[in-house]
Scaffold this active site. Structure first.
Site, PDB file in Angstrom:
ATOM      1  N   LYS A   1      69.781  66.199  35.313  1.00 10.85           N
ATOM      2  CA  LYS A   1      70.642  66.383  34.138  1.00 10.85           C
ATOM      3  C   LYS A   1      71.859  65.486  34.277  1.00 10.85           C
ATOM      4  CE  LYS A   1      73.400  70.194  33.433  1.00 10.85           C
ATOM      5  NZ  LYS A   1      74.753  69.603  33.318  1.00 10.85           N
TER       6      LYS A   1
ATOM      7  N   GLU B   1      76.994  72.664  25.369  1.00 10.70           N
ATOM      8  CA  GLU B   1      77.945  73.630  25.950  1.00 10.70           C
ATOM      9  C   GLU B   1      79.238  73.709  25.135  1.00 10.70           C
ATOM     10  OE1 GLU B   1      78.739  73.211  30.158  1.00 10.70           O
ATOM     11  OE2 GLU B   1      80.254  74.798  30.109  1.00 10.70           O
TER      12      GLU B   1
END
Ligand code: KIV
Length: 270
Positions: free
Chosen positions: A119, A188
């Site tokens: 990631k 997020e």
């Protein structure tokens, strides 16, 4: 509460995740060691070995000092503990600043661990890195919105997607990552409306954390959701267990029993 069978008890692959978009919410948890990874095995589709371990496990104030060696060590442990979830190694700050660094470090992630993907944080400005990685056979999970590795340069943890312009920027970021070959995107700390727009704009799954309930999946940091991390508690964290309190009570009981010579009794002696 129902107990769910995850992917018919078969190994979760990139294609399993791709097929879940718009059908069944994807569940991802973080894990940092074999003990907890084993507890999560067969219960979630994905495990992220997040650089959040730098805060919860190393006790630092942010994620920025996590190193590639640290991430590899913890990912090896997680891979030893869990067989079925798709495991993602979170590339630490500074490990993918250039295409060469990204390829070198992500290659280490594949060679030295059994993680299926890595990631990286960043939108449009990092799309060329995602493209270089995917063209070198490395699967990439994107991460946009509030990006903890930008904490110092942004001057704090800033919730995104509050204006039409910012929603547009986030959608462009997501599209750039999709075009570059990312297989999914973590969103997020954004307003629900933004997460909804991003999820609609891309064909790859989105996995939200503090992004409302319109994404294709959800992720939480295990030490937050089980109540072990007490330094601060973001609004989006639901506590599923009072972990820290349970541990304290267990320790108090052990200390009390040792001090009073109740432990070890005959049952626990040879
Ligand atoms: O490091 C981490 O745990 C993460 C999650 C918050 C998505 O990046």
């Amino acid at each position: 509460m129902s107990i769910h069978t995850i992917n018919n008890n078969k190994k979760v692959t990139l294609s399993t995740i791709a097929k879940m978009k718009g059908k069944e919410p994807i569940v991802m948890l973080t894990a940092y060691d074999a003990l907890f990874a084993k507890l999560f095995d067969g219960k979630v589709e994905m495990i992220l070995v997040g650089d959040s371990l730098n805060m919860s496990f190393l006790g630092k104030n942010d994620t920025l000092s996590a190193t590639m060696d640290q991430m590899i060590y913890h990912t090896q442990a997680v891979c030893n503990g869990a067989e079925l979830p798709l495991i993602v190694l979170d590339m630490p700050f500074g490990s993918y600043s250039t295409v060469d660094d990204a390829i070198h470090n992500a290659t280490r992630a594949y060679r030295e661990t059994d993680a299926q993907a890595i990631k990286i944080e960043g939108g449009k400005e990092r799309a060329h890195i995602v493209e270089a990685l995917t063209q070198n056979s490395i699967a990439v999970l994107g991460h946009i919105g509030l990006m903890p590795q930008f904490l110092r340069s942004d001057g704090g943890y800033i919730i995104r997607g509050k204006t039409k312009d910012d929603i547009k920027r986030l959608v462009e970021d997501a599209k750039a990552l999709e075009k570059a070959g990312a297989f999914a995107i973590v969103i997020e700390g954004v307003k629900e409306e933004a997460a909804k727009a991003i999820t609609k704009a891309v064909k790859i799954p989105t996995i939200g954390i503090g992004a409302g309930n319109s994404t294709d999946g959800q992720v939480l940091v295990w030490s937050d959701m089980f109540g072990f991390f007490e330094a601060f508690k973001p609004k989006f964290v639901k506590e599923y267990m009072g972990g820290a309190q349970m541990i304290r009570e267990g320790v108090d009981q052990f200390v009390d029993e040792v001090k009073s010579r109740e432990f070890p009794s005959e049952k626990y002696s040879y």
